[in-house]
Design an enzyme around this catalytic site. Structure first.
Site, PDB file in Angstrom:
ATOM      1  N   ARG A   1       4.986 -18.253  -9.987  1.00 13.74           N
ATOM      2  CA  ARG A   1       5.639 -17.769  -8.753  1.00 13.74           C
ATOM      3  C   ARG A   1       6.928 -18.562  -8.604  1.00 13.74           C
ATOM      4  O   ARG A   1       6.904 -19.790  -8.493  1.00 13.74           O
ATOM      5  CB  ARG A   1       4.727 -18.001  -7.545  1.00 13.74           C
ATOM      6  CG  ARG A   1       5.461 -17.849  -6.223  1.00 13.74           C
ATOM      7  CD  ARG A   1       4.550 -17.794  -5.024  1.00 13.74           C
ATOM      8  NE  ARG A   1       3.848 -16.529  -4.968  1.00 13.74           N
ATOM      9  CZ  ARG A   1       3.226 -16.065  -3.883  1.00 13.74           C
ATOM     10  NH1 ARG A   1       3.237 -16.756  -2.756  1.00 13.74           N
ATOM     11  NH2 ARG A   1       2.610 -14.896  -3.904  1.00 13.74           N
TER      12      ARG A   1
ATOM     13  N   HIS B   1       6.699  -8.198  -7.133  1.00 20.80           N
ATOM     14  CA  HIS B   1       5.362  -8.768  -6.869  1.00 20.80           C
ATOM     15  C   HIS B   1       4.313  -7.789  -7.415  1.00 20.80           C
ATOM     16  O   HIS B   1       3.568  -7.167  -6.666  1.00 20.80           O
ATOM     17  CB  HIS B   1       5.194  -9.007  -5.371  1.00 20.80           C
ATOM     18  CG  HIS B   1       4.074  -9.941  -5.015  1.00 20.80           C
ATOM     19  ND1 HIS B   1       3.276 -10.573  -5.964  1.00 20.80           N
ATOM     20  CD2 HIS B   1       3.607 -10.366  -3.801  1.00 20.80           C
ATOM     21  CE1 HIS B   1       2.395 -11.324  -5.349  1.00 20.80           C
ATOM     22  NE2 HIS B   1       2.562 -11.220  -4.040  1.00 20.80           N
TER      23      HIS B   1
ATOM     24  N   GLN C   1       0.469  -7.963  -6.399  1.00 20.77           N
ATOM     25  CA  GLN C   1       0.188  -7.428  -5.068  1.00 20.77           C
ATOM     26  C   GLN C   1       0.095  -5.903  -5.117  1.00 20.77           C
ATOM     27  O   GLN C   1      -0.795  -5.300  -4.509  1.00 20.77           O
ATOM     28  CB  GLN C   1       1.295  -7.872  -4.098  1.00 20.77           C
ATOM     29  CG  GLN C   1       1.104  -7.345  -2.684  1.00 20.77           C
ATOM     30  CD  GLN C   1      -0.085  -7.955  -1.968  1.00 20.77           C
ATOM     31  OE1 GLN C   1      -0.221  -9.171  -1.909  1.00 20.77           O
ATOM     32  NE2 GLN C   1      -0.965  -7.126  -1.424  1.00 20.77           N
TER      33      GLN C   1
ATOM     34  N   ASP D   1       6.378  -5.413   5.284  1.00 20.57           N
ATOM     35  CA  ASP D   1       6.398  -6.809   4.818  1.00 20.57           C
ATOM     36  C   ASP D   1       7.384  -7.571   5.712  1.00 20.57           C
ATOM     37  O   ASP D   1       8.183  -6.956   6.440  1.00 20.57           O
ATOM     38  CB  ASP D   1       6.825  -6.857   3.332  1.00 20.57           C
ATOM     39  CG  ASP D   1       6.804  -8.266   2.750  1.00 20.57           C
ATOM     40  OD1 ASP D   1       6.124  -9.147   3.324  1.00 20.57           O
ATOM     41  OD2 ASP D   1       7.484  -8.495   1.721  1.00 20.57           O
TER      42      ASP D   1
ATOM     43  N   CYS E   1       1.125  -7.010   2.732  1.00 25.79           N
ATOM     44  CA  CYS E   1       0.737  -7.980   1.698  1.00 25.79           C
ATOM     45  C   CYS E   1       0.267  -9.298   2.305  1.00 25.79           C
ATOM     46  O   CYS E   1      -0.473 -10.026   1.657  1.00 25.79           O
ATOM     47  CB  CYS E   1       1.897  -8.202   0.737  1.00 25.79           C
ATOM     48  SG  CYS E   1       3.418  -8.687   1.569  1.00 25.79           S
TER      49      CYS E   1
ATOM     50  N   ARG F   1      -6.855  -8.391  -4.104  1.00 25.60           N
ATOM     51  CA  ARG F   1      -6.036  -9.247  -4.983  1.00 25.60           C
ATOM     52  C   ARG F   1      -6.928  -9.880  -6.042  1.00 25.60           C
ATOM     53  O   ARG F   1      -6.559  -9.969  -7.208  1.00 25.60           O
ATOM     54  CB  ARG F   1      -5.343 -10.362  -4.165  1.00 25.60           C
ATOM     55  CG  ARG F   1      -4.262  -9.888  -3.212  1.00 25.60           C
ATOM     56  CD  ARG F   1      -3.046  -9.340  -3.924  1.00 25.60           C
ATOM     57  NE  ARG F   1      -2.482 -10.269  -4.887  1.00 25.60           N
ATOM     58  CZ  ARG F   1      -1.634 -11.256  -4.591  1.00 25.60           C
ATOM     59  NH1 ARG F   1      -1.210 -11.393  -3.354  1.00 25.60           N
ATOM     60  NH2 ARG F   1      -1.152 -12.067  -5.520  1.00 25.60           N
TER      61      ARG F   1
END
Ligand code: CP
Ligand code: NVA
Length: 301
Positions: free
Chosen positions: A102, A129, A132, A220, A260, A287
């Site tokens: 990340r 991402h 996700q 988001d 998310c 996830r």
């Protein structure tokens, strides 16, 4: 499938194959059927940004698959002191069976894959991402049964989530409507990809238009990790882009809401919408299952 760097790298069939395996692993876990198919394997997890879900779900996922995971904060690695990615990649490839990273720049993830000799998984960059989005697609199919004829809507910043959702949702066959303020649109390359889908893709600055008759509404945060200093400017730019009860009246009455997480209640989503849509927490749970599927595909055998 050698790596998971961005959704565009996966074929439509590869995405469905990951989702099918994720469903199977979820079923097995719920029925106490062991699946220790990564016994003896080690995943290194490099974090240059904070994380709750990604860190815990990867670590628990590796454990459940019989392997182990190493948390590597970039602040403590030599990479944080300037050791080049090309060297880090080659060294870590001698110890580990896979790397999850990340970070900020997508190029860093791509370089890790280029110079290393083990699978690399993008655990979030400023651009993408993908982990996700695999969990999001799994959750949508779980709740709606299939993707065909669904309308997916995203309201908010044209960020890493928007970029990855556009590609993933179009590839599995949904139609996609995105509402972003001017100046906060998704990546130009992603928009060029989406244009190929003709009427199935729509970009607007009207949240109401994007949400009209939607089967799933996604949002988001307005300021992503690394954009904390822009938070005030962004709060102004995104005024009117809150997924609240009034906006949800435009969507289908049985529309799902996805986020998310982490969420900022009262900014991109209202507290009442979160509380009325517990599927957001199924999404967070997924996830774990979706990433276990990715780990099995990349590190298995
Ligand atoms: N959604 C997500 O990636 O959460 P974390 O930042 O907690 O990992
Ligand atoms: N867009 C958010 C996603 C967090 C999971 C960020 O990059 O901070």
């Amino acid at each position: 499938m050698k790596h998971l760097l961005k959704m565009a790298d996966l074929s439509d069939r590869e995405i469905l194959s990951v989702l099918n395996l994720a469903d199977q692993l979820k079923y097995e876990q719920k029925h106490n059927i062991a699946h220790r198919v990564l016994e003896g394997k080690t995943l290194g997890m490099i974090f240059q940004k904070s994380s709750t879900r990604t860190r815990v779900s990867f670590e628990v996922g590796m454990y459940q698959l019989g392997g182990s995971a190493l948390f590597l904060s970039s602040a403590d690695l030599q990479i944080g002191r300037g050791e080049p990615v090309c060297d880090t990649a080659r060294v870590l490839s001698r110890y580990l069976d896979g790397i999850m990273i990340r970070t900020f720049a997508q190029s860093e993830v791509e370089d890790l894959a280029k110079y290393g000799s083990i699978p690399v998984i993008n655990g979030l960059t400023d651009y993408a991402h993908p982990c996700q989005v695999l969990a999001d697609l799994m959750t949508i199919r779980e709740h709606k049964g299939a993707f065909d004829s669904l309308k997916f809507c995203y309201v908010g910043d044209g960020n890493n989530m928007a970029n990855s959702l556009i590609v993933g949702c179009l590839k599995v066959g949904m139609s996609v409507s995105i509402a972003c303020p001017d100046g906060y649109r998704p990546d130009a390359g992603v928009l060029a990809f989406a244009e190929r889908y003709g009427d199935k893709f729509r970009l607007t600055s009207s949240p109401e238009e994007a949400a009209a008759d939607a089967d799933a509404v996604y949002t988001d945060v307005w300021a992503s990790m690394g954009q904390e200093k822009e938070a005030e400017i962004r709060r102004k730019a995104f005024k009117g882009y809150c997924v609240d009860e009034a906006l949800m009246k435009n969507a289908k009455s049985d529309a799902m809401v996805l986020h998310c997480l982490p969420a900022h209640r009262g900014e991109e989503i209202s507290a009442s919408v979160i509380e009325a849509h517990p599927e957001i927490f199924d999404e967070a749970e997924n996830r774990l299952h979706a990433q276990k599927a990715v780990l099995v595909k990349l590190l298995g055998q």
